[in-house]
Scaffold this motif. Sequence first.
Motif, PDB file in Angstrom:
ATOM      1  N   ARG A  90       6.985   1.931  -3.107  1.00  0.00           N
ATOM      2  CA  ARG A  90       7.058   0.510  -3.439  1.00  0.00           C
ATOM      3  C   ARG A  90       6.725   0.311  -4.919  1.00  0.00           C
ATOM      4  O   ARG A  90       6.018   1.114  -5.534  1.00  0.00           O
ATOM      5  CB  ARG A  90       6.076  -0.298  -2.582  1.00  0.00           C
ATOM      6  N   GLU A 120      -2.030  -5.528  11.147  1.00  0.00           N
ATOM      7  CA  GLU A 120      -1.811  -6.879  10.634  1.00  0.00           C
ATOM      8  C   GLU A 120      -0.547  -7.497  11.225  1.00  0.00           C
ATOM      9  O   GLU A 120      -0.558  -8.642  11.675  1.00  0.00           O
ATOM     10  CB  GLU A 120      -1.724  -6.843   9.113  1.00  0.00           C
ATOM     11  N   ARG A 137       2.266   1.698  10.523  1.00  0.00           N
ATOM     12  CA  ARG A 137       2.061   1.610   9.078  1.00  0.00           C
ATOM     13  C   ARG A 137       3.354   1.896   8.316  1.00  0.00           C
ATOM     14  O   ARG A 137       3.707   1.180   7.367  1.00  0.00           O
ATOM     15  CB  ARG A 137       0.983   2.617   8.649  1.00  0.00           C
ATOM     16  N   ASN A 192      -1.124  -8.768  -1.336  1.00  0.00           N
ATOM     17  CA  ASN A 192      -2.496  -8.391  -1.022  1.00  0.00           C
ATOM     18  C   ASN A 192      -3.470  -9.210  -1.867  1.00  0.00           C
ATOM     19  O   ASN A 192      -3.316  -9.307  -3.073  1.00  0.00           O
ATOM     20  CB  ASN A 192      -2.673  -6.887  -1.329  1.00  0.00           C
ATOM     21  N   LYS A 200      -6.704  -9.016  -3.535  1.00  0.00           N
ATOM     22  CA  LYS A 200      -7.609  -7.940  -3.929  1.00  0.00           C
ATOM     23  C   LYS A 200      -9.029  -8.448  -4.120  1.00  0.00           C
ATOM     24  O   LYS A 200      -9.985  -7.696  -3.984  1.00  0.00           O
ATOM     25  CB  LYS A 200      -7.114  -7.311  -5.238  1.00  0.00           C
ATOM     26  N   ARG A 219       2.948  -5.325  -3.550  1.00  0.00           N
ATOM     27  CA  ARG A 219       3.611  -4.042  -3.419  1.00  0.00           C
ATOM     28  C   ARG A 219       5.051  -4.388  -3.086  1.00  0.00           C
ATOM     29  O   ARG A 219       5.320  -5.053  -2.075  1.00  0.00           O
ATOM     30  CB  ARG A 219       2.971  -3.219  -2.298  1.00  0.00           C
ATOM     31  N   GLY A 265       4.125   3.412   1.134  1.00  0.00           N
ATOM     32  CA  GLY A 265       3.486   2.142   0.800  1.00  0.00           C
ATOM     33  C   GLY A 265       2.983   2.064  -0.625  1.00  0.00           C
ATOM     34  O   GLY A 265       3.056   1.026  -1.281  1.00  0.00           O
ATOM     35  N   GLY A 266       2.467   3.183  -1.120  1.00  0.00           N
ATOM     36  CA  GLY A 266       1.865   3.196  -2.444  1.00  0.00           C
ATOM     37  C   GLY A 266       2.899   3.093  -3.549  1.00  0.00           C
ATOM     38  O   GLY A 266       4.107   3.075  -3.309  1.00  0.00           O
ATOM     39  N   LEU A 280      -9.432  -0.297   1.539  1.00  0.00           N
ATOM     40  CA  LEU A 280      -8.287   0.609   1.694  1.00  0.00           C
ATOM     41  C   LEU A 280      -7.295   0.418   0.555  1.00  0.00           C
ATOM     42  O   LEU A 280      -7.138  -0.681   0.032  1.00  0.00           O
ATOM     43  CB  LEU A 280      -7.574   0.327   3.020  1.00  0.00           C
ATOM     44  N   HIS A 281      -6.619   1.501   0.236  1.00  0.00           N
ATOM     45  CA  HIS A 281      -5.566   1.498  -0.787  1.00  0.00           C
ATOM     46  C   HIS A 281      -4.531   0.438  -0.419  1.00  0.00           C
ATOM     47  O   HIS A 281      -3.959   0.452   0.671  1.00  0.00           O
ATOM     48  CB  HIS A 281      -4.935   2.886  -0.804  1.00  0.00           C
ATOM     49  N   SER A 282      -4.309  -0.484  -1.350  1.00  0.00           N
ATOM     50  CA  SER A 282      -3.430  -1.616  -1.010  1.00  0.00           C
ATOM     51  C   SER A 282      -1.972  -1.191  -0.889  1.00  0.00           C
ATOM     52  O   SER A 282      -1.166  -1.905  -0.296  1.00  0.00           O
ATOM     53  CB  SER A 282      -3.568  -2.720  -2.061  1.00  0.00           C
ATOM     54  N   GLY A 283      -1.620  -0.043  -1.460  1.00  0.00           N
ATOM     55  CA  GLY A 283      -0.260   0.449  -1.305  1.00  0.00           C
ATOM     56  C   GLY A 283      -0.065   1.103   0.045  1.00  0.00           C
ATOM     57  O   GLY A 283       0.816   0.721   0.830  1.00  0.00           O
ATOM     58  N   HIS A 284      -0.926   2.046   0.354  1.00  0.00           N
ATOM     59  CA  HIS A 284      -0.771   2.777   1.615  1.00  0.00           C
ATOM     60  C   HIS A 284      -0.935   1.860   2.825  1.00  0.00           C
ATOM     61  O   HIS A 284      -0.344   2.090   3.871  1.00  0.00           O
ATOM     62  CB  HIS A 284      -1.801   3.909   1.705  1.00  0.00           C
ATOM     63  N   TYR A 285      -1.770   0.840   2.689  1.00  0.00           N
ATOM     64  CA  TYR A 285      -2.121   0.044   3.869  1.00  0.00           C
ATOM     65  C   TYR A 285      -1.747  -1.439   3.763  1.00  0.00           C
ATOM     66  O   TYR A 285      -1.969  -2.179   4.711  1.00  0.00           O
ATOM     67  CB  TYR A 285      -3.619   0.192   4.152  1.00  0.00           C
ATOM     68  N   GLY A 286      -1.189  -1.849   2.622  1.00  0.00           N
ATOM     69  CA  GLY A 286      -0.836  -3.262   2.460  1.00  0.00           C
ATOM     70  C   GLY A 286       0.291  -3.660   3.396  1.00  0.00           C
ATOM     71  O   GLY A 286       1.371  -3.098   3.309  1.00  0.00           O
ATOM     72  N   ASN A 287       0.051  -4.606   4.251  1.00  0.00           N
ATOM     73  CA  ASN A 287       0.904  -5.075   5.352  1.00  0.00           C
ATOM     74  C   ASN A 287       0.546  -4.420   6.669  1.00  0.00           C
ATOM     75  O   ASN A 287       1.094  -4.787   7.708  1.00  0.00           O
ATOM     76  CB  ASN A 287       2.404  -4.841   5.113  1.00  0.00           C
ATOM     77  N   PHE A 288      -0.345  -3.424   6.641  1.00  0.00           N
ATOM     78  CA  PHE A 288      -0.736  -2.768   7.893  1.00  0.00           C
ATOM     79  C   PHE A 288      -2.182  -3.107   8.267  1.00  0.00           C
ATOM     80  O   PHE A 288      -2.461  -3.548   9.367  1.00  0.00           O
ATOM     81  CB  PHE A 288      -0.577  -1.255   7.785  1.00  0.00           C
ATOM     82  N   SER A 289      -3.082  -2.893   7.320  1.00  0.00           N
ATOM     83  CA  SER A 289      -4.488  -3.188   7.610  1.00  0.00           C
ATOM     84  C   SER A 289      -4.752  -4.651   7.263  1.00  0.00           C
ATOM     85  O   SER A 289      -4.433  -5.101   6.171  1.00  0.00           O
ATOM     86  CB  SER A 289      -5.393  -2.279   6.774  1.00  0.00           C
ATOM     87  N   ARG A 307      -9.507  -4.077  -8.149  1.00  0.00           N
ATOM     88  CA  ARG A 307      -8.932  -2.776  -7.821  1.00  0.00           C
ATOM     89  C   ARG A 307      -7.760  -3.007  -6.876  1.00  0.00           C
ATOM     90  O   ARG A 307      -7.688  -4.018  -6.183  1.00  0.00           O
ATOM     91  CB  ARG A 307      -9.973  -1.895  -7.123  1.00  0.00           C
ATOM     92  N   ASN A 308      -6.867  -2.010  -6.826  1.00  0.00           N
ATOM     93  CA  ASN A 308      -5.728  -2.127  -5.924  1.00  0.00           C
ATOM     94  C   ASN A 308      -6.160  -1.766  -4.513  1.00  0.00           C
ATOM     95  O   ASN A 308      -5.717  -0.780  -3.943  1.00  0.00           O
ATOM     96  CB  ASN A 308      -4.599  -1.216  -6.382  1.00  0.00           C
ATOM     97  N   ALA A 309      -7.032  -2.587  -3.969  1.00  0.00           N
ATOM     98  CA  ALA A 309      -7.592  -2.286  -2.657  1.00  0.00           C
ATOM     99  C   ALA A 309      -7.578  -3.529  -1.779  1.00  0.00           C
ATOM    100  O   ALA A 309      -7.622  -4.656  -2.266  1.00  0.00           O
ATOM    101  CB  ALA A 309      -9.020  -1.764  -2.793  1.00  0.00           C
ATOM    102  N   ILE A 310      -7.485  -3.280  -0.478  1.00  0.00           N
ATOM    103  CA  ILE A 310      -7.691  -4.334   0.505  1.00  0.00           C
ATOM    104  C   ILE A 310      -9.194  -4.375   0.755  1.00  0.00           C
ATOM    105  O   ILE A 310      -9.778  -3.377   1.162  1.00  0.00           O
ATOM    106  CB  ILE A 310      -6.960  -4.012   1.821  1.00  0.00           C
ATOM    107  N   PRO A 311      -9.846  -5.509   0.466  1.00  0.00           N
ATOM    108  CA  PRO A 311     -11.303  -5.550   0.650  1.00  0.00           C
ATOM    109  C   PRO A 311     -11.667  -5.302   2.111  1.00  0.00           C
ATOM    110  O   PRO A 311     -10.874  -5.579   3.016  1.00  0.00           O
ATOM    111  CB  PRO A 311     -11.676  -6.971   0.227  1.00  0.00           C
TER     112      PRO A 311
END
Lengths: 519, 519
Positions: free
Chosen positions: A243, A329, A335, A345, A347, A373, A457-458, B259-268, B359-363
């Motif tokens: 992404r 989500e 995932r 997202n 952040k 993303r 995703g990343g 969590l990494h917002s790329g790997h998990y953004g839309n999932f977590s 950071r590019n993270a999901i809090p």
Amino acid sequence: MTLARLIFAIGVFWTVAFNVSADAADNATIEQVRDYRLAHEKEILQELIEYLAIPNHAFRAEDIQANLEFLLSAFERRGISARILETPGAPPTLYAETKSENAVMTLTVYTHLDGQPADEADWSTPPFEPALKRPPFGDDDLIEFDSSKLRANPNWRLFARSASDDKSPLIAMLAALDALRTIGESPNINLKFFVETDEEQGSPNLRRILEHHKGLFADDDFWLFADGPMHESGVQQIVFGVRGVTGAELTVYGARQPLHSGHYGNFSPNPASRLAHLLASTRDENGTILIEGIDALEAPINEESLERLRGRLKDLPSPLANLGLAAAEKPGAPREIAVLNTALNIKGLSAGAVGARARNAIPDTASASIGFRLAPGVPPAKALDLLERHIRDQGYEIVREAPSADMRLQHDKIIRVTRMDGGYPSAYTDLSDPQAVNMIRIVESVRPDFITIPIAGGSLPLFYFKDVIGAPFAIVPIANADNNQHAPDENIRLGNFFEGIELYAHILARLGNTDSIGD
Amino acid sequence: MTLARLIFAIGVFWTVAFNVSADAADNATIEQVRDYRLAHEKEILQELIEYLAIPNHAFRAEDIQANLEFLLSAFERRGISARILETPGAPPTLYAETKSENAVMTLTVYTHLDGQPADEADWSTPPFEPALKRPPFGDDDLIEFDSSKLRANPNWRLFARSASDDKSPLIAMLAALDALRTIGESPNINLKFFVETDEEQGSPNLRRILEHHKGLFADDDFWLFADGPMHESGVQQIVFGVRGVTGAELTVYGARQPLHSGHYGNFSPNPASRLAHLLASTRDENGTILIEGIDALEAPINEESLERLRGRLKDLPSPLANLGLAAAEKPGAPREIAVLNTALNIKGLSAGAVGARARNAIPDTASASIGFRLAPGVPPAKALDLLERHIRDQGYEIVREAPSADMRLQHDKIIRVTRMDGGYPSAYTDLSDPQAVNMIRIVESVRPDFITIPIAGGSLPLFYFKDVIGAPFAIVPIANADNNQHAPDENIRLGNFFEGIELYAHILARLGNTDSIGD
């Protein structure tokens, strides 16, 4: 075999063997490569350990230089010409190439030699003193490598910064070449290496470097990114896209100073409440973006590959429990499916104070940091334009600096939007591309439980490669998913490293097999 | 008049004059009180300055004791019996009383002697060295009080901690008594004083003190709170009620770590987005509370007084421009009308990080601090119960501690709710109460531009007085609205102080006039 004899043999291999047609690769290759590896485990590990022992903070030029010199030697003793690419205003890059007269295609292998900063105080063993350990990897589980008479156990791990990200993949690729030569397999491809030196800084110089040297890569047919971890389920993954990324900082303004919540509560607008409403209007609780126009931009994912992905995921465990989550989500969406779409997202949020520091005040501002993303087809600037249109549709006046006193009196709803610098779009290889089809078939033949990820995703700046070089690409990782990438106690599981040698050898041997291309 | 003669005279006044019927007060009183004040300005200011020179941090017992001793002397030299009320587990309170044989009612005057902490470094002049200044109140505008031969200018200000909050009102009340005695007016009321010593700490001991000594106040007909500032427009206000207060800390949980917002953004699930949706569901952008059941609890405001208030506000300037606002939260609603309803205020937001630290993270969590300002009829606990029911209706599981690993796997939406300790409900005097009608009429006769505030937006623990003592009450302030209450450079405008003496004298003289009660 002594090191001197090995170096000699490799030299011969590269000057002779690559001139021989090499379409004989088959699954038997794997067995032979394994035999080679079993016979040379200590030399292979020794080379990896030497590479890992060189500190590699991207911001320390002497570290980077030492790594470059190590690699120049490693390529040269294999008879592969290697040199440093200089780019004005950018750090050095390592480039190596070896050509085959019978080459039917040109492959460039990407790795990077720099690592995330490592604070020794946080590590169980020093990050640049590679330590071999048996499970459970405690202080008592160290294995004295030099005195070990044992054959390496695949569950042992080598702990060091960049053990997985991204030094093992290059050593595995070199060992794969050594093995192919020894067993008499000769890939009929032209092979290049591109080793970046500031990937962990976010590749700020990558576009400039590629543009400066694009002539070197004009004939490339494929780029193989030897980086990243295996799928979290532990199975092999091939990743054909990532992404894109962008974002913005938002600040909603209330009165010009925090106000007593009693005297002014219900009278002076609460910017934290307005921000909550604004954020709630941009996406629903399931992550579906409500900003008009974004989903229409998203390029459709190849339906057949999507169906295959869905089917494959049915057999793989969900990461939910590990994450401490009862549900995803988007309810029911794995995932790998969820991340095919653009994600919005949040952040960070900040306004006034919470907990013991909270005051009975209406905050004067409320801020959010949001990140996108981006799915294929959604340009970063366009995503931000649509976000801003959406914000204006909610009645906001957008400003780029803190509003002036006059502006405050003219507009009821004021928001400062700061667009992120340095975003980039998604980059991907269409799964119907012949090179992609070929790569999938090659991996499948030795890793039947593999998974094809159309879009991870990343975000990685693969867009620069796609934009400047234009070749199709795939990320084919070998590192264990639990490698502590970017964190203390980064490691590579030996089984992953050894099997990575076999996989890369198989890919190098088969990629030029014309029977498998173009159908 | 020397101080000794004044003390003597006051002693005579209190032993004699209060036994004389005193229903002759009329508007002429104001003129006579003004003459008295003009003749005694320096003594009156001197007494205020002496009181202000005593430091009064509530948490320093020796400061409080020094203030109590000053007041004991001040009452005693006027022949008013005064003593310290001791309450187990609570700081001392000053109580004074003087009775009249012809009293037709009993009035208790409330003030407090403690002040907000004052950091001398933030002040233009030391907070406990009262400084008289002329506009524009700069360093060059100091007036040497002792050597001044000038008549005080009403626009001069006296700078000191508690100059307005809340020492001037008591000195004004004492000066009013002195003036009435001198001009021969004798109030036919029993008069008491209650001087609290930890109001600025939020009156944590007030209920205990009132309950312990409630017998002293059993015959009270009215409480006059001599505290707070004038209406922000500068006109006299009489305040008959305050909103209650409660609140809660909310924390929405996502995955067990960022969590990494790329790997998990839309999932977590993104807890910041969930919090935004939850907060948006509790109130609309105009402050209207959407939590079911709260508005039904609100006691209706007397419609006639509401109409009068609306009419009065038409002539007063809006504070919007001063606050840097283009519009009110409830469009068109003046502050005094808006604060009649319960307000749900977001005091703070916190999740991840914003700006350069983002950071590019999901809090993993997102928190909000919310506060209610409660309209009459809405009990604090009930408001929080309704909030929690609303939260559950949004699908949340409410926890009181961070959720366990098991709980995380059982519930998709988890929120921690921490209910605020120490809230209290609104307290108010119905505007049709005969004492309220009488007070309004008395103030109106000398301050025709006054404004009656049925419920002020802020919260004071007047509920304890209402609950324990039960008498109707009004807040009748005299301090200028721009007095820097609770802040550095607190001050009282001399004009406000002097006119306060006249107003309080008028109230004391007229309150027992039976003609004006009960119709």
